[in-house]
Design an enzyme around this catalytic site. Structure first.
Site, PDB file in Angstrom:
ATOM      1  N   ASP A  43       0.845  -1.192   0.000  1.00 41.36           N
ATOM      2  CA  ASP A  43       0.000   0.000   0.000  1.00 41.36           C
ATOM      3  C   ASP A  43       0.883   1.246   0.000  1.00 41.36           C
ATOM      4  O   ASP A  43       2.070   1.179   0.373  1.00 41.36           O
ATOM      5  CB  ASP A  43      -0.896  -0.043   1.245  1.00 41.36           C
ATOM      6  CG  ASP A  43      -1.707   1.224   1.413  1.00 41.36           C
ATOM      7  OD1 ASP A  43      -2.371   1.632   0.444  1.00 41.36           O
ATOM      8  OD2 ASP A  43      -1.658   1.819   2.504  1.00 41.36           O
ATOM      9  N   ASP A  96      -1.627  -0.729   6.117  1.00 45.67           N
ATOM     10  CA  ASP A  96      -1.822  -0.223   7.475  1.00 45.67           C
ATOM     11  C   ASP A  96      -3.242   0.215   7.779  1.00 45.67           C
ATOM     12  O   ASP A  96      -3.576   0.475   8.927  1.00 45.67           O
ATOM     13  CB  ASP A  96      -0.877   0.951   7.747  1.00 45.67           C
ATOM     14  CG  ASP A  96      -1.380   2.247   7.118  1.00 45.67           C
ATOM     15  OD1 ASP A  96      -1.852   2.196   5.962  1.00 45.67           O
ATOM     16  OD2 ASP A  96      -1.311   3.291   7.776  1.00 45.67           O
ATOM     17  N   ASP A 122      -7.021  -1.810   3.823  1.00 38.10           N
ATOM     18  CA  ASP A 122      -6.067  -2.853   3.452  1.00 38.10           C
ATOM     19  C   ASP A 122      -6.416  -4.205   4.070  1.00 38.10           C
ATOM     20  O   ASP A 122      -5.854  -5.226   3.668  1.00 38.10           O
ATOM     21  CB  ASP A 122      -4.650  -2.467   3.900  1.00 38.10           C
ATOM     22  CG  ASP A 122      -4.162  -1.180   3.260  1.00 38.10           C
ATOM     23  OD1 ASP A 122      -4.427  -0.989   2.063  1.00 38.10           O
ATOM     24  OD2 ASP A 122      -3.547  -0.368   3.964  1.00 38.10           O
TER      25      ASP A 122
END
Length: 633
Positions: free
Chosen positions: A326, A523, A527
């Site tokens: 990410d 995080d 996600d």
């Protein structure tokens, strides 16, 4: 709007509770044969062989009962494993009046199972934080009145009053007012987004502007945030559990053991020879070496700020070949930072920053907080603003030290008739910047650029992960492609997937599996589904969402990616030592089994020999705890 936790009754929570209970029972089960062995040896020394026999027999029976249940369950699944050898050896020891050999086997077997249960017990708990963030109630407008109702009672067409700090309960449109929403829980983007009237807004986002009215378009159960919860649950349910390393060698070892035992019995008509073979074979290094080495690896990793949830996750760390990562909060810091300040005309940069930050003390906007932190970090002395007015999503005005200050976007300045230079973009960070304009006494004074920059250790960590065996790196983000590509320019990234929602990230994980086992790093709540779906999910837990940490297999307890390569090196060392212990221990066990088959070892001697082998295997496996720490990234 209430956001307190709600009770969990999902299958996931029930499985977690059952697993925890099983781990505690196995830990206590190992105490029984240890106590029985000590009591029996004391009774034997005092000349009470009858008491000694019962002291050894009772705990062996207790372990045997549990073992029978495990073997029956495994056989019902079609799984024939090494537990069958342990069952035959313990049962045979009792049937042939060899209680001391039986209790020694029970002790080592129960101890090995307890260690393995401890490793599995490190797994994260159910997604309580994810579900707890869901609102339980909403403020529904009914004529001139507002009433608090359960979110399940909301239907399309209802008008919902959303206060500052509320999480949107359902998907809908802005019916009245202007919405300034923190969408990081869905897209991961750090900067709030302003939505004008009639704009579509999503559940799970946080109102950081002023109160507004939401027109519901979906029921709560059908909304975006509820869908994220379902994605996590489905991904976790579909993810096959990691097979124990022992299972890969166990069937062949089981066949050799049974053939030797049966051959010795058939050749000599002496059941004690068959029992001796079984005793030497179990508890074998396959049962003990792997959990001991892996638990040692878990402890070592925790010492560098990495929580690895069980031996399966530790082993997968050594096998991952594709990294899906990410952007916001993972490869970047996840917060707005001042990256460029350009004073205009005769104004001094430091003084402009001081005046603008002084005014922004009155705002709760994330960019305002970033400006205040930057000014304080430069040692600037801030003044108290007065006559402050703020327009949500546009900017703020007020008086600082007798001067009229305005801080905001281009729209606010145009409304005031102020013209700023057109070239306002931050040159080095491209589309990643957000522009804030400052006016002093109705004169253009400065152009400030904010962005969510790359972590200082981001590029270096990606390069180290390549050295640790990662062959392909994919950036997966909910942000715009131009932002993502500008950020990773020059980094060892093979592909960029942008404009993704949570299900899109999960799709990228599934697609990349064709290139090898996938490790996903993220995080945020957005996600969590991809973390759960990946072969290995890694979450930043220091400042990341609790839901991401709970969905992941590995949690970085510090706000940095740097420990991840170190964790991989720890995992590889643990796996290498475990495999070494298994191969050496198996060789010694096979030699002992041959000696037992030839009549050179009695069942008790075989049990003691195997115990010595097991102790050696355990001590070797615990080398994972020693040695030099992995080099820093």
């Amino acid at each position: 709007m209430t956001t307190s936790p709600i009770a969990m009754s999902s299958p996931e929570s029930e499985r977690s509770a059952i697993a925890g209970l099983a781990a505690r029972l196995q830990a206590w089960l190992a105490v029984l044969p240890l106590a029985g062995l000590c009591v029996g040896l004391s009774a034997q020394a005092l000349g009470e062989p009858g008491i000694a026999a019962w002291a050894w027999t009772i705990p062996t029976l207790a372990v045997l009962v549990v073992l029978v249940a495990q073997v029956v369950t495994s056989l019902a699944r079609g799984d024939v494993g090494l537990d069958l050898v342990a069952l035959l050896s313990m049962g045979g020891a009792l049937a042939l009046s060899q209680p001391l050999a039986g209790v020694v086997i029970a002790l080592m077997y129960a101890g090995g199972q307890g260690l393995e249960a401890y490793a599995a017990g490190r797994a994260g708990q159910a997604m309580t934080a994810l579900i707890a963030r869901q609102p339980r109630t909403a403020l529904r407008e009914e004529g001139d009145a507002v009433s608090e109702v359960p979110i399940a009672a909301l239907v399309p067409g209802d008008r919902v009053f959303v206060r500052v700090g509320d999480v949107l309960p359902v998907d809908g449109r802005v019916a009245a007012g202007r919405a300034v929403l923190d969408q990081s829980s869905l897209t991961g983007e750090a900067l709030p987004v302003t939505f004008e009237a009639n704009a579509v807004v999503l559940s799970g986002t946080l109102n950081v502007g002023t109160p507004f009215t939401l027109l519901a378009e979906r029921r709560a159960a059908e909304s975006t945030y509820a869908g994220i919860v379902r994605l996590v649950e489905e991904a976790q349910a579909q993810k096959a559990p990691m097979a124990r390393m022992a299972d890969r060698y166990g069937l062949a070892f089981l066949a050799i053991t049974l053939l030797l035992a049966a051959g010795a019995w058939a050749a000599t008509a002496d059941p004690l020879r068959a029992l001796a073979v079984l005793v030497v074979a179990t508890p074998c290094p396959l049962i003990l070496a792997v959990p001991v080495a892996f638990v040692s690896g878990l402890s070592r990793a925790a010492g560098i700020g990495v929580l690895i949830k069980g031996g399966g996750a530790l082993e997968m760390l050594t096998q991952a070949r594709v990294l899906v990562i990410d952007k916001t909060g993972t490869l970047t810091h996840g917060t707005a930072q001042l990256v460029s300040a350009r004073a205009l005309s005769v104004f001094d940069e430091a003084e402009i920053l001081r005046l603008a930050a002084s005014l922004d003390q009155a705002s709760g906007h994330p960019i305002a907080r970033a400006l205040v932190e930057e000014a304080r970090g430069r040692g600037l002395t801030l003044s108290q603003p007065t006559n402050v007015t703020e327009a949500a999503g546009e900017g703020i005005s007020g008086v600082v030290d007798g001067r009229h200050i305005q801080v905001g976007g281009p729209r606010l300045m145009r409304m005031q008739g102020l013209s700023f230079p057109s070239e306002t973009g931050a040159r080095d960070i491209g589309a990643a910047a957000a522009t804030v304009l400052v006016a002093v006494d109705s004169m253009p004074a400065a152009v400030l650029e904010f962005a969510d920059p790359l972590r200082r250790d981001g590029g270096r960590t990606l390069a180290e992960l390549r050295d640790c065996g990662i062959h392909r790196v994919v950036l997966a983000t909910g942000d715009r492609r131009s932002v993502a590509e500008a950020l990773v320019a020059g980094l060892p990234v093979d592909s960029v997937a942008a404009d993704l929602d949570p299900s899109g990230k999960t799709g990228i994980v599934a697609k990349e599996r064709t290139n090898g086992p996938v490790m996903m790093v993220g995080d945020g709540v957005n996600d969590a589904p991809a973390l759960a779906a990946a072969d290995l999910g890694v979450a930043l837990g220091a400042r990341g969402a609790a839901a991401a940490a709970e969905a992941a297999d590995v949690v970085l307890l510090v706000d940095s990616l740097a420990p991840l390569p170190e964790a991989i090196r720890v995992a590889k060392r643990a796996r290498s030592i475990a495999l070494q212990s298994v191969l050496v221990g198996l060789g010694m066990s096979l030699a002992g089994m041959v000696a037992a088959a030839l009549g050179h070892l009695s069942p008790l001697q075989g049990a003691l020999l195997q115990e010595a082998i097991d102790v050696a295997v355990i001590l070797n496996a615990m080398r994972v705890l020693g040695g030099p720490m992995p080099r820093a990234g």
